[in-house]
Design a protein around this motif. Structure first.
Motif, PDB file in Angstrom:
ATOM      1  N   THR A  23     -45.110  95.383 -31.870  1.00  0.00           N
ATOM      2  CA  THR A  23     -45.328  94.403 -30.804  1.00  0.00           C
ATOM      3  C   THR A  23     -44.025  94.019 -30.100  1.00  0.00           C
ATOM      4  OG1 THR A  23     -45.130  92.530 -32.318  1.00  0.00           O
ATOM      5  CG2 THR A  23     -47.350  93.445 -31.985  1.00  0.00           C
ATOM      6  N   THR A  57     -43.941  89.894 -29.724  1.00  0.00           N
ATOM      7  CA  THR A  57     -45.070  88.962 -29.720  1.00  0.00           C
ATOM      8  C   THR A  57     -45.662  88.884 -31.126  1.00  0.00           C
ATOM      9  OG1 THR A  57     -46.664  90.687 -29.137  1.00  0.00           O
ATOM     10  CG2 THR A  57     -45.627  89.492 -27.310  1.00  0.00           C
ATOM     11  N   ALA A  58     -46.281  87.741 -31.424  1.00  0.00           N
ATOM     12  CA  ALA A  58     -46.934  87.546 -32.729  1.00  0.00           C
ATOM     13  C   ALA A  58     -48.248  86.823 -32.515  1.00  0.00           C
ATOM     14  CB  ALA A  58     -46.027  86.755 -33.657  1.00  0.00           C
ATOM     15  N   ASN A  59     -49.216  87.141 -33.369  1.00  0.00           N
ATOM     16  CA  ASN A  59     -50.556  86.578 -33.244  1.00  0.00           C
ATOM     17  C   ASN A  59     -51.049  86.196 -34.641  1.00  0.00           C
ATOM     18  OD1 ASN A  59     -53.349  86.240 -33.045  1.00  0.00           O
ATOM     19  ND2 ASN A  59     -53.536  87.735 -31.417  1.00  0.00           N
ATOM     20  N   ARG A  60     -51.279  84.936 -34.856  1.00  0.00           N
ATOM     21  CA  ARG A  60     -51.761  84.427 -36.140  1.00  0.00           C
ATOM     22  C   ARG A  60     -53.216  83.975 -36.011  1.00  0.00           C
ATOM     23  NH1 ARG A  60     -49.888  87.247 -38.624  1.00  0.00           N
ATOM     24  NH2 ARG A  60     -47.668  87.567 -38.766  1.00  0.00           N
ATOM     25  N   SER A  61     -54.034  84.802 -35.355  1.00  0.00           N
ATOM     26  CA  SER A  61     -55.454  84.470 -35.145  1.00  0.00           C
ATOM     27  C   SER A  61     -56.271  84.554 -36.425  1.00  0.00           C
ATOM     28  CB  SER A  61     -56.080  85.402 -34.107  1.00  0.00           C
ATOM     29  OG  SER A  61     -55.506  85.184 -32.854  1.00  0.00           O
ATOM     30  N   ASN A  78     -44.229  79.099 -28.450  1.00  0.00           N
ATOM     31  CA  ASN A  78     -45.649  79.312 -28.179  1.00  0.00           C
ATOM     32  C   ASN A  78     -45.815  80.275 -27.006  1.00  0.00           C
ATOM     33  OD1 ASN A  78     -46.282  77.384 -30.147  1.00  0.00           O
ATOM     34  ND2 ASN A  78     -46.145  75.723 -28.658  1.00  0.00           N
ATOM     35  N   ASP A  79     -46.979  80.934 -26.926  1.00  0.00           N
ATOM     36  CA  ASP A  79     -47.178  81.920 -25.858  1.00  0.00           C
ATOM     37  C   ASP A  79     -47.180  81.299 -24.466  1.00  0.00           C
ATOM     38  OD1 ASP A  79     -49.717  80.775 -26.047  1.00  0.00           O
ATOM     39  OD2 ASP A  79     -50.776  82.683 -26.105  1.00  0.00           O
ATOM     40  N   TRP A  99     -52.146  80.356 -34.077  1.00  0.00           N
ATOM     41  CA  TRP A  99     -50.917  80.367 -33.281  1.00  0.00           C
ATOM     42  C   TRP A  99     -50.671  81.739 -32.678  1.00  0.00           C
ATOM     43  CZ3 TRP A  99     -46.340  83.126 -33.499  1.00  0.00           C
ATOM     44  CH2 TRP A  99     -45.304  82.651 -32.687  1.00  0.00           C
ATOM     45  N   LYS A 100     -50.182  81.734 -31.419  1.00  0.00           N
ATOM     46  CA  LYS A 100     -49.744  82.949 -30.737  1.00  0.00           C
ATOM     47  C   LYS A 100     -48.442  82.623 -30.030  1.00  0.00           C
ATOM     48  CE  LYS A 100     -54.392  84.600 -29.800  1.00  0.00           C
ATOM     49  NZ  LYS A 100     -55.371  84.935 -28.759  1.00  0.00           N
ATOM     50  N   ASN A 102     -44.014  84.145 -29.243  1.00  0.00           N
ATOM     51  CA  ASN A 102     -42.951  85.144 -29.235  1.00  0.00           C
ATOM     52  C   ASN A 102     -41.828  84.739 -30.173  1.00  0.00           C
ATOM     53  OD1 ASN A 102     -44.476  85.748 -26.861  1.00  0.00           O
ATOM     54  ND2 ASN A 102     -42.753  86.914 -26.110  1.00  0.00           N
TER      55      ASN A 102
END
Length: 121
Positions: A23, A57-61, A78-79, A99-100, A102
């Protein structure tokens, strides 16, 4: 009987599995990790992760993350660009479920991570 686990001197873990960060927004950024433990139900994972400088980018969905920084520095935001945090050695960063954003790695970084998946997903 419960088997107790201990892991010592996480700064001395040697990684030989660096790979391009999927990512990454920065050319040439690489990461490596070593999973140390996983719960019987698979919902909790603990490990050590390392990354070279750059932005990703990071996505903690699907799982929350708790990060204890061992060495290096980064900025996390935060995004939508809000909530920027500067982190470094000794800091604990909590990325809640959903959380989403960078990460910008300023200095080669290593963290102890705990990933906690929601049992309701």
């Amino acid at each position: 009987m419960i088997d107790l686990k201990t892991f010592q001197n996480l700064n001395s873990v040697v990684f030989d599995n660096f790979k391009p960060k999927p990512t990454s927004l920065s050319e040439g950024q690489e990461e490596a990790s070593l999973q140390l433990w996983v719960s019987d139900d698979g919902n909790t994972k603990i490990g050590v992760w390392e990354c070279t400088p750059g932005e990703f980018t990071a996505n903690r969905s699907t799982e929350a993350e708790y990060c204890h920084i061992l060495f290096g520095t980064a900025s996390v935001r935060n995004d939508d660009g809000t909530g920027c945090r500067e982190i470094g050695p000794g800091d604990l960063l909590i990325l809640p479920l959903g959380w989403k954003g960078n990460w910008t790695i300023h200095e080669h970084i290593r963290k102890l991570y705990v990933l906690e998946a929601s049992s309701k997903i």
